[in-house]
Design an enzyme around this catalytic site. Structure first.
Site, PDB file in Angstrom:
ATOM      1  N   CYS A 106     -30.446  -4.386 -16.846  1.00  0.00           N
ATOM      2  CA  CYS A 106     -29.510  -5.195 -17.628  1.00  0.00           C
ATOM      3  C   CYS A 106     -28.391  -4.306 -18.162  1.00  0.00           C
ATOM      4  O   CYS A 106     -28.369  -3.095 -17.950  1.00  0.00           O
ATOM      5  CB  CYS A 106     -30.224  -5.891 -18.784  1.00  0.00           C
ATOM      6  SG  CYS A 106     -30.811  -4.763 -20.062  1.00  0.00           S
ATOM      7  N   CYS A 141     -29.294  -1.217 -20.156  1.00  0.00           N
ATOM      8  CA  CYS A 141     -29.654  -0.043 -19.357  1.00  0.00           C
ATOM      9  C   CYS A 141     -28.403   0.744 -18.980  1.00  0.00           C
ATOM     10  O   CYS A 141     -28.385   1.981 -19.002  1.00  0.00           O
ATOM     11  CB  CYS A 141     -30.387  -0.467 -18.086  1.00  0.00           C
ATOM     12  SG  CYS A 141     -31.944  -1.320 -18.350  1.00  0.00           S
ATOM     13  N   ASP A 163      10.039  -2.776  -0.273  1.00  0.00           N
ATOM     14  CA  ASP A 163      10.867  -1.867   0.505  1.00  0.00           C
ATOM     15  C   ASP A 163      11.308  -2.638   1.754  1.00  0.00           C
ATOM     16  O   ASP A 163      10.627  -3.559   2.189  1.00  0.00           O
ATOM     17  CB  ASP A 163      10.046  -0.632   0.886  1.00  0.00           C
ATOM     18  CG  ASP A 163      10.756   0.228   1.898  1.00  0.00           C
ATOM     19  OD1 ASP A 163      11.873   0.668   1.627  1.00  0.00           O
ATOM     20  OD2 ASP A 163      10.181   0.440   2.985  1.00  0.00           O
ATOM     21  N   ASP A 210       8.218   5.792  -0.645  1.00  0.00           N
ATOM     22  CA  ASP A 210       7.837   4.658  -1.486  1.00  0.00           C
ATOM     23  C   ASP A 210       6.739   5.028  -2.485  1.00  0.00           C
ATOM     24  O   ASP A 210       6.461   4.248  -3.402  1.00  0.00           O
ATOM     25  CB  ASP A 210       7.331   3.492  -0.630  1.00  0.00           C
ATOM     26  CG  ASP A 210       8.400   2.956   0.313  1.00  0.00           C
ATOM     27  OD1 ASP A 210       9.558   2.899  -0.117  1.00  0.00           O
ATOM     28  OD2 ASP A 210       8.076   2.623   1.455  1.00  0.00           O
ATOM     29  N   ASP A 217       5.702   1.302   2.486  1.00  0.00           N
ATOM     30  CA  ASP A 217       4.882   1.828   3.585  1.00  0.00           C
ATOM     31  C   ASP A 217       5.066   3.313   3.850  1.00  0.00           C
ATOM     32  O   ASP A 217       4.444   3.836   4.767  1.00  0.00           O
ATOM     33  CB  ASP A 217       5.203   1.065   4.877  1.00  0.00           C
ATOM     34  CG  ASP A 217       6.565   1.450   5.444  1.00  0.00           C
ATOM     35  OD1 ASP A 217       7.500   1.608   4.649  1.00  0.00           O
ATOM     36  OD2 ASP A 217       6.673   1.604   6.668  1.00  0.00           O
TER      37      ASP A 217
END
Length: 768
Positions: free
Chosen positions: A24, A27, A426, A661, A657
């Site tokens: 739980c 813990c 971009d 960037d 990409d």
């Protein structure tokens, strides 16, 4: 354990540890506290759903042993981080034996309760009830005593302690009533309540574990993509070797239908490759000589020879697995509230149970009735649902997203993405194909006409009639290609590609200097040239002369225009204008329209001149007149533009990409790195971004935002029901409206319901 470093934490060493025995949220808190007490540990995050911990620490030779010891001293068992993923998929009924035994022993105890509904009295003798209930309580329920005892030693509490206290109280009360009953009488005992609660909780934990295995299905599927053997091509022919022994530069044979063992390129042959489990792309991809290959993909009908480029942790598949594991191991910010509640949950429940016992007894009710109501309070309290609400949803969401090529790097990106109201893109390689072609070459001093140049977007390929094919044109093209032969810029590659296509000589340049966002200068033969953007050359007071009108016309038609300048003894002189055309990616316009329908503001950021940028924007369906185009932005300024959008009160997602960037991706609230076939700079962008799109498909942006919406919705639903369950259930039990059996069933079902609700995310598909 998997040692590694983490880019988001200043490259601090980290370690992943699997932990068995957690039940739980309490813990989780106890293990985190134990790990953070180890000298040198800087941070520790424990995940209940993955049953693992990630620890960041200062370098130390003994750290691994110290961390293992800390986990064990806290009452749990440290195991390998990927222990849950190792080996074949377990049977759906794995671990059901204790539950089956509990049901078999508890069933006779329940029969008398059912008989009462039909007016039948099938009450078992006390000794028989004792014989059936005691093995359930102390043998099958031993796990609760063990874990509860460790919690007590740590001056803490957890679900196991509540179950152990509640069921032991019911069993002990039954023993007391039995042993103190008058001879010949049949006391009302509660053995069936204790046995049923233990059995029902065991059933709930088994159902929960079964659901957890489904949430890790995506990771298991990715691990299964790794073949064990590769066919190494050596001097003596093909030799089968373990994949772990393959080295970069090796030549491997891949037969039809086999999985590619590692990353590489095609040396011989032609085939089609199924990359669907890596990128989500449903159609096979053609691969010719020189094409990149990704380990884990399935070879089609062609036999190929590949050269190895990356192995082990450097392969794309290994990075994908790492990204998904990182996301599933991380804690969402919303989890902090749950952790704060869980830290005091069990002690509060024990106090409420004692108050319930005293209140019922002191108001004149029988002691056994007061005990039963107190037991119900202990049993119905469920920190499991609280601990599972967030990680279960994150595991399911990140897993199904990975199936469709959307890799979510961390839980924070997942939680933030649903708040995005502005998406910045971009241009080159993200919204456009990213493979511009040289479409016009105009020499200084030569006449030009608008009708001859036409439009760079006049045809689907982006081609326009070649302007000039004289020896002078060929010489300028050869010089421009030579100067830019070492550049990876898309425009430079376009010049080199055309020169190679025409068979022109490309000489190595000397004293080359690249100016980011501006251009390139260097010497070809004895002449020094500049090739770059018009603003850069205008800064150097280079006049376009008679070609100024041509530049304006080409830019208005959507071309990216560069200039070539010769640096002679009497100054700088324009030699030529070069115009480049690119095409929108298939589906990009529709993807942007879909994002607009979601109510999002769209912005395109480009380094192109304004005319070219706005022309491409209109082809993509963007509205320059509404401020949706930012043109003439240098690579280093993209991040500043993103920060400006954020300063305006917007939650910004940046999609890019390439290497240039990366700062903008890091500056955005949510960065989305788009993979591209060329791969140039994609790795850098992936590290800077919180989400990676494994296909260069702009439609995946909407998919990433949508799965974020749905995952956060599931987290909120789970947390609502987990809190509501406890807020409603504990008072009902304290007031006597729930008996321990009903409370035990409700406790078991609460965590199962949270897991089941999270698993509904597995049905998600992009665009649905």
């Amino acid at each position: 354990m998997n040692p590694s470093t983490d880019p988001s934490t200043d490259l601090k060493p980290s370690l992943d540890i699997g932990i068995k025995g957690m039940t739980c949220a309490s813990c989780v808190g106890r293990v985190e506290r134990a790990l953070k007490k180890v000298p040198g540990v800087q941070d520790a995050s424990v995940n209940l759903a993955t049953e693992s911990a990630r620890i960041f620490f200062a370098p130390s030779e003994q750290m691994e042993a110290l961390l293992r010891r800390a986990v064990r001293d806290a009452g749990y068992e440290p195991v390998a981080a990927d222990a849950a993923l190792a080996g074949p998929d377990p049977s759906p009924w794995a671990g059901f034996l204790p539950v089956a035994l509990g049901l078999a022993l508890s069933a006779p105890l329940v029969l008398p309760m059912l008989g009462d509904f039909f007016g039948q009295h099938w009450m078992l003798a006390p000794w028989l009830q004792f014989a059936l209930a005691t093995p359930v309580q102390f043998v099958l329920g031993a796990r609760f005593y063990k874990a509860g005892w460790h919690a007590l030693l740590a001056l803490s509490g957890n679900m196991d302690l509540l179950v152990a206290l509640g069921t032991t109280a019911g069993w002990a009360l039954s023993m007391w009533l039995w042993l103190t009953a008058a001879p010949g009488t049949m006391p009302h005992l509660y053995f069936e309540s204790a046995a049923l609660v233990v059995t029902l909780v065991l059933l709930g934990k088994w159902l929960e574990a079964r659901a957890k295995r489904q949430t890790t299905a995506a990771i298991r599927a990715l691990h299964a993509l790794r073949p064990d053997v590769a066919h190494l091509l050596g001097q003596d022919g093909e030799v089968d070797v373990p994949v772990a022994e393959v080295l970069p530069g090796d030549h491997l044979v891949v037969r039809p239908g086999e999985r590619l063992p590692v990353d590489g390129v095609v040396l011989e042959g032609r085939t089609q490759v199924d990359e669907s489990l890596l990128t989500g792309e449903p159609l096979p991809v053609s691969k010719d000589v020189g094409a990149a290959l990704t380990g884990g993909a399935i070879n089609g009908e062609g036999r190929i020879v590949m050269q190895v480029k990356a192995v082990g942790a450097e392969t794309v598949l290994a990075r994908i697995i790492r990204l998904v594991e990182d996301a599933q191991a991380a804690k969402a910010p919303i989890q902090r509230l749950v952790d704060q509640v869980s830290a005091v949950f069990v002690p509060v429940v024990v106090v409420v149970s004692v108050i319930t016992l005293l209140a019922w007894y002191l108001t004149g009710h029988p002691f056994e009735l007061a005990v039963i109501h107190a037991v119900a309070v202990l049993v119905i309290a469920c920190p499991c649902a609280l601990g599972l609400a967030t990680p279960a949803a994150i595991m399911a969401g990140t897993g199904v997203a990975a199936k469709f090529g959307i890799l979510i790097k961390d839980a924070q990106a997942l939680e933030l993405a649903h708040k995005v109201d502005t998406v910045a893109f971009d241009k080159t390689g993200t919204l456009t194909v990213g493979r511009p072609r040289l479409t016009a070459l105009l020499l200084a001093g030569e006449p030009w006409s608008a009708s001859a140049s036409q439009s760079v977007s006049a045809s689907p390929s982006g081609n326009v009639p070649w302007l000039g094919d004289s020896a002078a044109h060929q010489a300028v093209l050869a010089a421009a290609a030579s100067l830019q032969s070492g550049s990876e810029h898309p425009l430079a590659r376009a010049v080199v590609a055309l020169a190679q296509e025409r068979g022109l000589p490309i000489a190595p340049p000397n004293n080359v200097r690249a100016v980011p966002g501006r251009g390139t200068e260097g010497e070809v033969g004895a002449i020094r040239y500049f090739v770059g953007s018009l603003p850069w050359l205008q800064e150097r007071q280079v006049s376009l002369g008679d070609l100024a009108g041509a530049a304006t016309h080409l830019q208005a038609q959507g071309a990216t225009v560069s200039a070539m300048v010769e640096n002679s003894s009497d100054g700088l002189h324009l030699r030529a204008l070069l115009a480049f055309g690119d095409e929108p990616k298939p589906g990009a316009k529709e993807a942007l329209a879909g994002l607009r329908q979601r109510g999002l503001r769209l912005v395109m950021i480009s380094g192109d001149n304004r005319g070219a940028a706005e022309a491409m924007a209109r082809r993509l369906g963007l509205r320059p007149e509404d401020g949706e185009v930012m043109a003439e932005v240098l690579p280093g300024d993209k991040a500043a533009r993103v920060m400006a959008l954020k300063a305006g009160g917007h939650v910004v997602a940046m999609v890019g990409d390439g290497v240039n960037d990366a700062p903008a991706l890091a500056a955005a609230d949510v960065g989305l790195a788009m993979s591209n076939p060329g791969g140039g700079g994609t790795d850098v962008a992936m590290h800077a971004a919180g989400i990676t799109l494994m296909r260069g498909d702009p439609a995946l942006v909407a998919g990433a935002l949508d799965i974020s919406d749905r995952t956060v919705a599931k987290i909120r639903q789970n947390l609502f029901w987990a809190f509501a369950y406890n807020v409603a259930g504990i008072p009902l039990a304290a007031l006597g409206f729930l008996n321990p059996v009903v409370a035990g069933a409700a406790m078991a079902l609460s965590s199962v319901s949270v897991m089941s609700n999270a698993l509904l995310l597995k049905r998600w598909k992009p665009g649905k």
